[in-house]
Design a protein around this motif. Structure first.
Motif, PDB file in Angstrom:
ATOM      1  N   TYR A 139       6.068  16.555  -7.064  1.00  0.00           N
ATOM      2  CA  TYR A 139       5.143  16.113  -6.013  1.00  0.00           C
ATOM      3  C   TYR A 139       4.164  15.084  -6.563  1.00  0.00           C
ATOM      4  O   TYR A 139       3.899  14.057  -5.930  1.00  0.00           O
ATOM      5  N   GLU A 140       3.627  15.338  -7.734  1.00  0.00           N
ATOM      6  CA  GLU A 140       2.669  14.414  -8.334  1.00  0.00           C
ATOM      7  C   GLU A 140       3.315  13.035  -8.515  1.00  0.00           C
ATOM      8  O   GLU A 140       2.725  12.006  -8.185  1.00  0.00           O
ATOM      9  N   ARG A 141       4.553  13.037  -9.033  1.00  0.00           N
ATOM     10  CA  ARG A 141       5.234  11.769  -9.306  1.00  0.00           C
ATOM     11  C   ARG A 141       5.504  11.000  -8.014  1.00  0.00           C
ATOM     12  O   ARG A 141       5.245   9.790  -7.921  1.00  0.00           O
ATOM     13  N   MET A 142       5.991  11.701  -6.992  1.00  0.00           N
ATOM     14  CA  MET A 142       6.288  11.033  -5.724  1.00  0.00           C
ATOM     15  C   MET A 142       5.019  10.576  -5.012  1.00  0.00           C
ATOM     16  O   MET A 142       4.990   9.511  -4.386  1.00  0.00           O
ATOM     17  N   ASN A 143       4.008  11.386  -5.124  1.00  0.00           N
ATOM     18  CA  ASN A 143       2.756  11.037  -4.459  1.00  0.00           C
ATOM     19  C   ASN A 143       2.178   9.744  -5.035  1.00  0.00           C
ATOM     20  O   ASN A 143       1.668   8.889  -4.306  1.00  0.00           O
ATOM     21  N   LYS A 144       2.271   9.576  -6.366  1.00  0.00           N
ATOM     22  CA  LYS A 144       1.779   8.346  -6.998  1.00  0.00           C
ATOM     23  C   LYS A 144       2.555   7.132  -6.500  1.00  0.00           C
ATOM     24  O   LYS A 144       1.989   6.063  -6.250  1.00  0.00           O
ATOM     25  N   LYS A 145       3.880   7.290  -6.355  1.00  0.00           N
ATOM     26  CA  LYS A 145       4.684   6.179  -5.865  1.00  0.00           C
ATOM     27  C   LYS A 145       4.298   5.794  -4.440  1.00  0.00           C
ATOM     28  O   LYS A 145       4.187   4.610  -4.103  1.00  0.00           O
ATOM     29  N   LEU A 146       4.097   6.799  -3.603  1.00  0.00           N
ATOM     30  CA  LEU A 146       3.741   6.530  -2.208  1.00  0.00           C
ATOM     31  C   LEU A 146       2.387   5.831  -2.112  1.00  0.00           C
ATOM     32  O   LEU A 146       2.214   4.884  -1.336  1.00  0.00           O
ATOM     33  N   ILE A 147       1.434   6.298  -2.902  1.00  0.00           N
ATOM     34  CA  ILE A 147       0.109   5.679  -2.891  1.00  0.00           C
ATOM     35  C   ILE A 147       0.192   4.232  -3.352  1.00  0.00           C
ATOM     36  O   ILE A 147      -0.449   3.339  -2.782  1.00  0.00           O
ATOM     37  N   ALA A 148       0.997   3.985  -4.380  1.00  0.00           N
ATOM     38  CA  ALA A 148       1.156   2.615  -4.874  1.00  0.00           C
ATOM     39  C   ALA A 148       1.748   1.703  -3.804  1.00  0.00           C
ATOM     40  O   ALA A 148       1.345   0.546  -3.640  1.00  0.00           O
ATOM     41  N   ILE A 149       2.707   2.236  -3.034  1.00  0.00           N
ATOM     42  CA  ILE A 149       3.317   1.448  -1.963  1.00  0.00           C
ATOM     43  C   ILE A 149       2.296   1.125  -0.883  1.00  0.00           C
ATOM     44  O   ILE A 149       2.204  -0.004  -0.398  1.00  0.00           O
ATOM     45  N   VAL A 150       1.514   2.120  -0.507  1.00  0.00           N
ATOM     46  CA  VAL A 150       0.499   1.917   0.532  1.00  0.00           C
ATOM     47  C   VAL A 150      -0.532   0.896   0.076  1.00  0.00           C
ATOM     48  O   VAL A 150      -0.992   0.050   0.856  1.00  0.00           O
ATOM     49  N   GLN A 151      -0.915   0.955  -1.191  1.00  0.00           N
ATOM     50  CA  GLN A 151      -1.911   0.007  -1.698  1.00  0.00           C
ATOM     51  C   GLN A 151      -1.393  -1.427  -1.676  1.00  0.00           C
ATOM     52  O   GLN A 151      -2.168  -2.374  -1.527  1.00  0.00           O
ATOM     53  N   LEU A 152      -0.084  -1.609  -1.794  1.00  0.00           N
ATOM     54  CA  LEU A 152       0.489  -2.949  -1.738  1.00  0.00           C
ATOM     55  C   LEU A 152       0.266  -3.600  -0.377  1.00  0.00           C
ATOM     56  O   LEU A 152       0.158  -4.818  -0.263  1.00  0.00           O
ATOM     57  N   ALA A 153       0.201  -2.772   0.661  1.00  0.00           N
ATOM     58  CA  ALA A 153       0.049  -3.311   2.016  1.00  0.00           C
ATOM     59  C   ALA A 153      -1.334  -3.880   2.249  1.00  0.00           C
ATOM     60  O   ALA A 153      -1.518  -4.776   3.062  1.00  0.00           O
ATOM     61  N   SER A 154      -2.333  -3.323   1.526  1.00  0.00           N
ATOM     62  CA  SER A 154      -3.723  -3.757   1.704  1.00  0.00           C
ATOM     63  C   SER A 154      -4.075  -3.711   3.187  1.00  0.00           C
ATOM     64  O   SER A 154      -3.853  -2.713   3.854  1.00  0.00           O
ATOM     65  N   ASN A 155      -4.612  -4.804   3.729  1.00  0.00           N
ATOM     66  CA  ASN A 155      -4.963  -4.852   5.154  1.00  0.00           C
ATOM     67  C   ASN A 155      -3.971  -5.688   5.961  1.00  0.00           C
ATOM     68  O   ASN A 155      -4.263  -6.101   7.090  1.00  0.00           O
ATOM     69  N   SER A 156      -2.820  -5.963   5.391  1.00  0.00           N
ATOM     70  CA  SER A 156      -1.824  -6.779   6.071  1.00  0.00           C
ATOM     71  C   SER A 156      -1.101  -5.968   7.150  1.00  0.00           C
ATOM     72  O   SER A 156      -0.460  -4.948   6.852  1.00  0.00           O
ATOM     73  N   LYS A 157      -1.214  -6.417   8.403  1.00  0.00           N
ATOM     74  CA  LYS A 157      -0.552  -5.707   9.498  1.00  0.00           C
ATOM     75  C   LYS A 157       0.962  -5.767   9.348  1.00  0.00           C
ATOM     76  O   LYS A 157       1.674  -4.794   9.638  1.00  0.00           O
ATOM     77  N   GLY A 158       1.468  -6.926   8.876  1.00  0.00           N
ATOM     78  CA  GLY A 158       2.912  -7.058   8.708  1.00  0.00           C
ATOM     79  C   GLY A 158       3.465  -6.106   7.670  1.00  0.00           C
ATOM     80  O   GLY A 158       4.483  -5.440   7.898  1.00  0.00           O
ATOM     81  N   LYS A 159       2.789  -6.033   6.518  1.00  0.00           N
ATOM     82  CA  LYS A 159       3.239  -5.131   5.460  1.00  0.00           C
ATOM     83  C   LYS A 159       3.117  -3.672   5.890  1.00  0.00           C
ATOM     84  O   LYS A 159       3.983  -2.843   5.577  1.00  0.00           O
ATOM     85  N   THR A 160       2.020  -3.357   6.592  1.00  0.00           N
ATOM     86  CA  THR A 160       1.826  -1.981   7.062  1.00  0.00           C
ATOM     87  C   THR A 160       2.947  -1.567   8.011  1.00  0.00           C
ATOM     88  O   THR A 160       3.436  -0.429   7.961  1.00  0.00           O
TER      89      THR A 160
END
Length: 686
Positions: free
Chosen positions: A608-629
């Motif tokens: 869970y810890e490992r997957m959670n870090k990956k998911l958070i990293a992906i979300v952070q890549l989107a920043s405030n971009s509506k397209g990426k989100t």
């Protein structure tokens, strides 16, 4: 007296003033960067001249920000008249009405400017007396070490201190007295933990960190690298703070009679109104520096996101630390702590019962600040209480505790009349005054396990059981479907009050309609009609009542609901259904496995810890971009469908079977159920 003075050599033993250092007199117009800097400057002057100082009045604006303040000679104020106290219990007092003081105000540019300076005292000033004042006392590090060593080998406090006097060449050469030495030795004993205590702490921390990388702890050590203060928070507490860290209650209580060690938990409330732990500390003392260390450690643990509001008891050290570490947070005193002091502070007056009733009426029954100030002034005048220091301090700090001054912001349902949460409440049944530190560590997980189980049961009941609606109004159905059972019951308590509320339309100015809602209630066993002003904005479909219940507790009041009924509005806008109280929101912390809770033997915490870090990293890549989100949302939905269809063993044992496997706060919007936004029907009053 000249503007600049040379410091005499006989005060050079205090490390805060060096020989030859110039001490400047306070003058009007001087500017400083903080109130603490003003206090330090004035304190240095006071030490040289021969008096001590104390904080006095301070005034805050409606926004809770400091506007002006005063620091005065500690001999200011008048001692109580003999008729106002117990004549059979005379007491010493330093108060003789000295008017020496400095006043300052906060400028627009943030500087602290001296606006009033009075250097005239009505008593003698003797510089050689300065080392007796508490503000000037200090035990230097080498002396601390000597006191501790002597104590450990069995030398009593008296002999220990006397040896210091001889070594220094007399009492006047020391910067502390026997009482200071005794207090320091007792604090030092708290650091010397009992047999097995240090090992238990170390074992617990190692076990928690091995279980989860998100376990956080900080250790504060003294000059000899011995444990002085501790702070820790497990992974669940850290993630829970992301959901419910807006309002925090902080209280200290003593862990055991043996150690006299303050235990300091940070406590919040969840969507059921239940207490939740957000980290805790063990402290060796309760001074400002210790609280600053603890608050900074906690803030670092919580990714430097301070709470919006914090509740404490009436502790100056806590208040000073909060102003340093959480300068933007709204700080409130627990009203329970204040009102329980009434007998202690006012029992000596002949008209005590009448004074007590008048104070309670002023505090509890006022609906506006002007009404409170009028009743308070009436109480002081009627019973001649102008010289009571306690009441004077309370009035100066009224914005921190009086209900009409604190109801303008959200306090998550933490009642102004109840005692703020403490260890005694949170760990009730698991810890008692005789619990050793080793036993406490052993019981810690059991207590938290019980809390988690109570939340799970409340979640289950809210999902599968509903309280019947009391009315035919559509907004009650909205709250029934959205809120947890505990919060829906609070809504229903307001609905019951509708019977006693009569709304009367007063006027309409543009889109704003004003109503007077008269509520019948029982006050002091007498029927009374109380008027509440309610404003309704037809353009924004907003309603606001002077009682401020929604702002304070997040629950719509009966007065606002009465206006909606009057206007034939059957549904409330979504802004009045807070996500904080909803039962259908997926919350990340529920997916966190700890040593005291889990999701079955098949759940792998490290995975869970490992997957959670990956998911958070992906979300952070989107920043405030509506397209990426949007791309991430679609990707998560696809992953969710694929996992749910997977029939293999790896796909059937999800950590949150009811929820999406993506349990991060950043993705709640994609996985939570959608809430219908009700229309706002607007009608005219006839």
């Amino acid at each position: 007296m000249s503007g600049r003075m040379e410091v005499d050599s006989n005060v050079g033993d205090n490390p805060s003033i060096n020989i030859g250092e110039e001490v400047e007199e306070p003058k009007m117009g001087m500017c400083f960067s903080s109130r603490e800097e003003v206090y330090t400057f004035y304190g240095k002057y006071a030490k040289h001249v021969g008096f001590s100082i104390a904080h006095r009045a301070q005034h805050f604006g409606d926004d809770g920000q400091l506007k002006n303040f005063a620091i005065e000679c500690s001999r200011a104020g008048e001692r109580k008249k003999r008729s106002e106290v117990n004549p059979l219990k005379p007491s010493l007092s330093t108060k003789i009405g000295c008017k020496a003081r400095v006043r300052g105000s906060v400028q627009k540019d943030g500087r602290y400017k001296l606006t009033t300076v009075n250097l005239e005292h009505n008593h003698d000033l003797i510089p050689t007396d300065s080392h007796h004042f508490a503000m000037n006392k200090k035990i230097l590090t080498p002396v601390k070490r000597r006191l501790e060593i002597n104590d450990q080998v069995g030398i009593g406090v008296s002999s220990n201190f006397h040896s210091m006097v001889i070594e220094a060449g007399g009492y006047e050469s020391l910067t502390f007295d026997k009482r200071d030495a005794r207090n320091y030795i007792e604090r030092g004993r708290r650091l010397r933990l009992g047999e097995g205590d240090a090992e238990s702490l170390q074992s617990y921390f190692m076990r928690m960190q091995a279980h989860s990388e998100r376990f956080f702890y900080m250790i504060d050590v003294d000059e000899e690298f011995r444990i002085r203060n501790l702070f820790w928070a497990d992974a669940r507490s850290r993630v829970t703070y992301e959901a419910f860290g807006d309002v925090v209650s902080f209280d200290t209580t003593y862990l055991t009679n043996k150690y006299d060690m303050p235990f300091a938990p940070f406590v919040g409330v969840n969507h059921h109104g239940q207490s939740i732990l957000l980290g805790c500390g063990l402290l060796s003392s309760e001074d400002t520096n210790t609280f600053v260390w603890l608050f900074k450690s906690w803030l670092s643990c919580m990714s430097n996101h301070p709470p919006k509001a914090i509740i404490t008891d009436q502790c100056r050290a806590m208040q000073s630390a909060i102003e340093i570490v959480f300068p933007q947070a709204r700080h409130r005193w627990c009203l329970w702590h204040i009102m329980k002091k009434i007998p202690e502070k006012l029992k000596g007056y002949a008209q005590y019962e009448a004074i007590k009733l008048a104070m309670q009426n002023a505090v509890y029954d006022c609906l506006t600040r002007a009404e409170f100030e009028s009743k308070w002034e009436e109480m002081l005048a009627t019973f001649n209480l102008y010289d009571n220091e306690w009441l004077g301090l309370l009035y100066d700090e009224r914005h921190r505790w009086v209900p009409v001054y604190v109801k303008d912001i959200f306090w998550a349902g933490m009642s102004i009349t109840q005692r703020s949460e403490s260890m005694n409440a949170f760990f009730d049944g698991y810890v008692n005054p005789k619990t050793t530190l080793k036993q406490f560590i052993e019981q810690y997980d059991n207590a938290l396990r019980s809390k988690v189980e109570k939340e799970k049961k409340a979640d289950f009941n809210s999902r599968h059981k509903l309280f019947d609606c009391l009315t035919i109004y559509g907004f009650e159905k909205q709250f029934q479907q959205a809120y947890t059972n505990a919060k829906f019951k609070e809504v229903q308590e307001e609905l019951k009050r509708l019977v006693y509320c009569q709304p009367l339309f007063l006027k309409e100015e543009g889109s704003i309609s004003t109503y007077n809602v008269q509520e019948a209630m029982v006050v002091c066993e007498k029927m009374k009609h109380v008027d509440f002003v309610v404003y309704f904005n037809s353009t924004e479909c907003e309603v606001q009542c002077m009682c401020r219940l929604f702002e304070f507790r997040g629950i719509m009041c009966a007065h606002s609901l009465a206006v909606l009924v009057r206007r034939c509005i059957n549904e409330v806008p979504s802004k009045y259904i807070l996500p904080r109280w909803r039962k259908d929101v997926d919350r990340e912390y529920a997916c966190i496995k700890t040593t005291y809770t889990g999701f079955g033997n098949d759940f792998n915490a490290s995975t869970y810890e490992r997957m959670n870090k990956k998911l958070i990293a992906i979300v952070q890549l989107a920043s405030n971009s509506k397209g990426k989100t949007k791309i991430i949302d679609l990707g998560f939905d696809e992953i969710k469908e694929r996992v749910m269809k997977e029939e293999s063993g790896d796909g059937s044992n999800l950590p949150c079977s009811r929820k999406s496997p993506i349990c991060t706060s950043s993705t709640q919007g994609a996985t939570s159920r959608k809430v219908k936004r009700p229309s706002c029907y607007q009608t005219k009053d006839y």
